[in-house]
Structures are given as C-alpha cells and as structure tokens.
Design a protein around this motif. Structure first.
Motif, PDB file in Angstrom:
ATOM      1  N   PRO A 183      -3.755   0.542  -2.924  1.00 24.74           N
ATOM      2  CA  PRO A 183      -4.518   1.393  -2.008  1.00 24.74           C
ATOM      3  C   PRO A 183      -3.632   2.487  -1.426  1.00 24.74           C
ATOM      4  CG  PRO A 183      -4.102  -0.774  -1.045  1.00 24.74           C
ATOM      5  CD  PRO A 183      -3.680  -0.855  -2.467  1.00 24.74           C
ATOM      6  N   ASN A 204     -15.833   9.585  -0.903  1.00 23.56           N
ATOM      7  CA  ASN A 204     -15.465   8.407  -0.107  1.00 23.56           C
ATOM      8  C   ASN A 204     -14.443   8.814   0.951  1.00 23.56           C
ATOM      9  OD1 ASN A 204     -15.226   5.769   0.778  1.00 23.56           O
ATOM     10  ND2 ASN A 204     -13.730   5.202  -0.789  1.00 23.56           N
ATOM     11  N   PHE A 228       0.845  -1.190   0.000  1.00 21.60           N
ATOM     12  CA  PHE A 228       0.000   0.000   0.000  1.00 21.60           C
ATOM     13  C   PHE A 228       0.879   1.239   0.000  1.00 21.60           C
ATOM     14  CE2 PHE A 228       0.984  -0.563   4.436  1.00 21.60           C
ATOM     15  CZ  PHE A 228       0.913   0.675   5.039  1.00 21.60           C
ATOM     16  N   LEU A 280      -3.314   4.925   1.776  1.00 24.08           N
ATOM     17  CA  LEU A 280      -3.782   5.263   3.114  1.00 24.08           C
ATOM     18  C   LEU A 280      -3.326   6.667   3.459  1.00 24.08           C
ATOM     19  CD1 LEU A 280      -5.139   4.337   5.792  1.00 24.08           C
ATOM     20  CD2 LEU A 280      -2.853   3.673   6.569  1.00 24.08           C
ATOM     21  N   CYS A 281      -4.282   7.552   3.716  1.00 22.75           N
ATOM     22  CA  CYS A 281      -3.949   8.910   4.164  1.00 22.75           C
ATOM     23  C   CYS A 281      -4.834   9.237   5.364  1.00 22.75           C
ATOM     24  CB  CYS A 281      -4.103   9.936   3.040  1.00 22.75           C
ATOM     25  SG  CYS A 281      -5.611   9.820   2.072  1.00 22.75           S
ATOM     26  N   ILE A 337      -7.613   8.257  -5.481  1.00 19.97           N
ATOM     27  CA  ILE A 337      -7.417   7.721  -4.139  1.00 19.97           C
ATOM     28  C   ILE A 337      -8.733   7.195  -3.583  1.00 19.97           C
ATOM     29  CG2 ILE A 337      -6.822   8.323  -1.762  1.00 19.97           C
ATOM     30  CD1 ILE A 337      -4.749  10.278  -2.890  1.00 19.97           C
ATOM     31  N   ARG A 343      -9.953  -0.782   8.676  1.00 17.82           N
ATOM     32  CA  ARG A 343     -10.975  -1.000   7.645  1.00 17.82           C
ATOM     33  C   ARG A 343     -10.415  -0.805   6.252  1.00 17.82           C
ATOM     34  NH1 ARG A 343     -14.225   2.198   9.765  1.00 17.82           N
ATOM     35  NH2 ARG A 343     -14.115   3.968   8.318  1.00 17.82           N
ATOM     36  N   ASN A 344      -9.332  -0.022   6.153  1.00 17.74           N
ATOM     37  CA  ASN A 344      -8.712   0.210   4.860  1.00 17.74           C
ATOM     38  C   ASN A 344      -7.508  -0.709   4.616  1.00 17.74           C
ATOM     39  OD1 ASN A 344     -10.025   2.612   3.353  1.00 17.74           O
ATOM     40  ND2 ASN A 344     -10.019   3.243   5.494  1.00 17.74           N
ATOM     41  N   GLY A 345      -7.491  -1.828   5.347  1.00 17.03           N
ATOM     42  CA  GLY A 345      -6.587  -2.909   5.033  1.00 17.03           C
ATOM     43  C   GLY A 345      -5.206  -2.854   5.662  1.00 17.03           C
ATOM     44  N   ARG A 375      -9.780   3.805  -4.579  1.00 17.79           N
ATOM     45  CA  ARG A 375      -8.970   2.707  -4.046  1.00 17.79           C
ATOM     46  C   ARG A 375      -9.111   2.539  -2.540  1.00 17.79           C
ATOM     47  NH1 ARG A 375      -7.015   4.831  -8.468  1.00 17.79           N
ATOM     48  NH2 ARG A 375      -5.701   3.630  -9.913  1.00 17.79           N
ATOM     49  N   THR A 376      -9.292   3.653  -1.836  1.00 16.15           N
ATOM     50  CA  THR A 376      -9.282   3.655  -0.370  1.00 16.15           C
ATOM     51  C   THR A 376     -10.119   4.827   0.121  1.00 16.15           C
ATOM     52  OG1 THR A 376      -6.893   3.312  -0.709  1.00 16.15           O
ATOM     53  CG2 THR A 376      -7.702   3.224   1.557  1.00 16.15           C
ATOM     54  N   GLN A 377     -10.681   4.690   1.311  1.00 13.42           N
ATOM     55  CA  GLN A 377     -11.365   5.821   1.925  1.00 13.42           C
ATOM     56  C   GLN A 377     -10.333   6.858   2.366  1.00 13.42           C
ATOM     57  OE1 GLN A 377     -13.730   4.786   5.360  1.00 13.42           O
ATOM     58  NE2 GLN A 377     -15.383   6.144   4.722  1.00 13.42           N
TER      59      GLN A 377
END
Length: 376
Positions: A104, A157, A76, A106-107, A133, A369-371, A136-138
C-alpha cells in the motif's frame, strides 16, 4: 507499521522530525532548496505513527535484492505530499518499484500544479502510477482542483484531506489568537523564486510583492522570512562577501529598486529570518499576530500554532488550500484595498475555526482507514 520513505526531503532526526540534508555550510549558504518540501515531509512524519523507516531511492532501478530488503523491513510506502500532478513530472523508477513491491502507498496532501485551474492531461506513466496507487490505497489529495484533475485522468479512489502542515501541532482544539484591535507584529514570507507554472506573469508577481511589503512596513511591525533563496540566506548569516554578491544581483534584477530598494535592504539587514528547519519555524511563528505572504508553507505552519494566516492568490496551490480549509485568501489588489485589521478580522476565520476539528478528524480517519496508525 514500518515505512518505506519515498520523495523524502532532508534527513530524519528521528521518526517524527526532519531537517535538511547534512551538507557543508557553504552549500547551505550558496545553494537554493525549497524549505516548503522539508515542512511537508516533517509534518507528515509528525502525524504518521510508524516504528521504522527505510529510505527508498526511486532514482535507482528495481533489483531483486532491493525488493527483498524493502519487503522484509517495510509494511507500506509513505509518499511525501507535493505538487506531483502535472505534465512534466518525472517519476524515475517509482512505477516499477510500486509494481514490484505491491505494498500500500500512503500519500497525504498530493496536489496538481499549474499556473491557472486548467485541464491537465497526465502522461501515460503518470496515469499508470496513480492508477496503481489507487488500486492499493486511497489517495489523499489537498483539494478540489487536484481531485478533479485525477478524476479527469481516470483515477477515482481518492479523498480531499488538505495538507498535513496545518495539523503538524497535532492539536485538534487549536484556537487562533486574534490580537485586540487587529494585528501589529506581522511576519511576511518572501518568494522571489517563481516560474510560469506558479504565476501567469512572474514580473508582475515580483513587483506586486515588493509593493505589498513596502505598505506593510508602514502599517505594521514587519519582519520577513525567507525559505531557500541563497541571496536572502547571505543576509541572514551576515556573510560579507556573499552579501556583496547578493546585493549586486538583487540590484541588477531590480528587486532592490530605486523606489523601495533602500527600505527593503534595511529590512533584509535587520528583520529577515531564515527558516532552516520546520521545528525552528514552530518557535518563530508564535511570536507574531499574523502570518502572510507568498509561501504556503510559512502560512499553514503558523496557523498550526494558532497564528491567524492569510494566503495570496497567485497559483492553483494557494487557492486550493485556502478553499479546502476556508482560510482567507486575497488577490494582491483585494488585499491592498483593505486595512490590515480588516483583512485579518476574526470573522473571516470563523468558518475555518468552526470546521477545524472536523477536518482534523478527517485527516486522522483517512490515514487510519488506509491501514496506518497516527499520532493525531
């Protein structure tokens, strides 16, 4: 999980601690760099659990070899939180990297930046990046203004999670320590570096800050902290020639003025602390009854250690984070009308304290939750 680190600020000592880049002392002393960026980076590394980190320089164009290397070594992309959501943001080659890697992103704690809470129309490249983004990811934003700004630009999202700096101690049961009778020993974070994107009237911002410092010096056992400006670092490191140049500049810019200048200079000479690394501030801050001032990333890390902290309302970021966490925030005029004990009364922190575990859990849940696993 293995991370490709983007917008890294400083160098990692290990997977979970960061300091400034390894540079000669002369550059540390003479150059300006914002230690708030290092704090957010360090705080992010502290809460995220990952096995390996690879720095990804988004100023370099995408290459087949670069894509192959990142995809072989990373699961990620970790984007450090900062004030990315504004009209002038330059993303370099990051959109192309996101598209090519298809990982993904992650921010946590990204935010909109403006002098007032006004509509921000992102340029096409910015909208495209945030949309990619979000596919791919929240996106974890720091507060309502940032969420509203992204919504207005067609990106939906997302979730409000605040800033990782307030969770850097990874203590869900953190309890603020209120001094009986009100705070006595106080640390005040300076901010001379300010532009039109941070304050509507930079000159008034500076004058008000000096006046507040002078009043606090009369009513408390006051210490100052500086966060990157070279003039303050000259005093901290007690470098004679640098101090002479710094004094001349601060006099010329009317920071050391005829009214408060002598006392302010005395504080610089005996009670000024330079925050060189986030871990150092974790040792410094708990020695005080309260932390206040104009550096968000001096107040939030102090709160993370259990020190009551007050923010000043001078830009969208400070207001947004105070609202997200229910921390006291005052305009300078509001603060000056109160005693220090009233401004930092325990009752003003009741909602913050009550909801802290819930907000801690929200940040932890958002990351997982975002892996990505957490250390929270």
């Amino acid at each position: 999980m293995r991370a490709a680190l983007v917008k890294y600020s400083g160098r990692r000592l290990n997977n979970h601690e960061a300091v400034w880049f390894d540079t000669p002392f002369s550059r540390t002393l003479e150059d300006y760099y914002n230690t708030g960026d290092i704090c957010v980076y360090d705080s992010t590394l502290r809460v995220v659990d990952y096995s390996e980190g690879l720095s990804l320089n988004i100023d370099e164009p995408v290459t087949e070899e670069g894509v192959r290397r990142v995809k072989e070594r990373c699961d990620f992309i970790l984007l450090r939180g900062s004030n990315y959501i504004h009209e002038a943001m330059d993303w370099g080659h990051f959109p192309a990297w996101v598209e090519a890697l298809d990982l993904p992103v992650l921010c946590i704690g990204v935010g909109a930046q403006a002098e007032t809470e006004r509509p921000i129309a992102l340029p096409p490249e910015g909208r495209r990046l945030w949309q990619m983004i979000a596919e791919r990811t929240q996106i974890g934003v720091r507060g309502a203004f940032s969420a509203e700004t992204l919504h207005r630009n067609g990106i939906h999202n997302l979730e409000i999670v605040g800033c990782p700096s307030i969770f850097r101690a990874r203590d869900r049961d953190m309890t603020l320590r209120h001094a009986p009778g009100g705070p006595r020993r106080v640390t005040f974070s300076l901010r001379r570096e300010v532009g039109s994107t941070y304050a509507v009237d930079p000159a008034a911002f500076i004058a008000t800050q000096k006046r507040i410092i002078a009043k606090l010096d009369l009513s408390s056992d006051l210490y100052l902290s500086c966060h990157g400006e070279p003039e303050e670092k000259a005093f901290f490191f007690r470098s004679p020639r640098h101090m002479e140049r710094a004094t001349a500049k601060l006099v010329a810019e009317n920071w050391f003025d005829e009214v408060t200048g002598a006392r302010l200079k005395a504080l610089y000479e005996s009670r000024l602390y330079y925050v060189g690394a986030p871990g150092d501030y974790d040792v410094y801050a708990p020695q005080f009854d309260a932390a206040l001032g104009y550096r968000v990333h001096a107040v939030l890390p102090a709160v993370a250690t259990g020190v009551p902290g007050v923010l000043f309302s001078y830009d969208t970021r400070s207001r947004e984070l105070a609202e997200t966490f229910d921390l006291p925030i005052y305009s300078p005029a509001e603060f000056e009308r109160q005693t220090l004990a009233d401004a930092l009364a325990p009752a003003r922190f009741a909602r913050f304290q009550q909801l802290f575990p819930e907000r801690y859990d929200r940040m932890k849940s958002f990351i997982e939750r975002n892996g990505v696993q957490t250390r929270m």
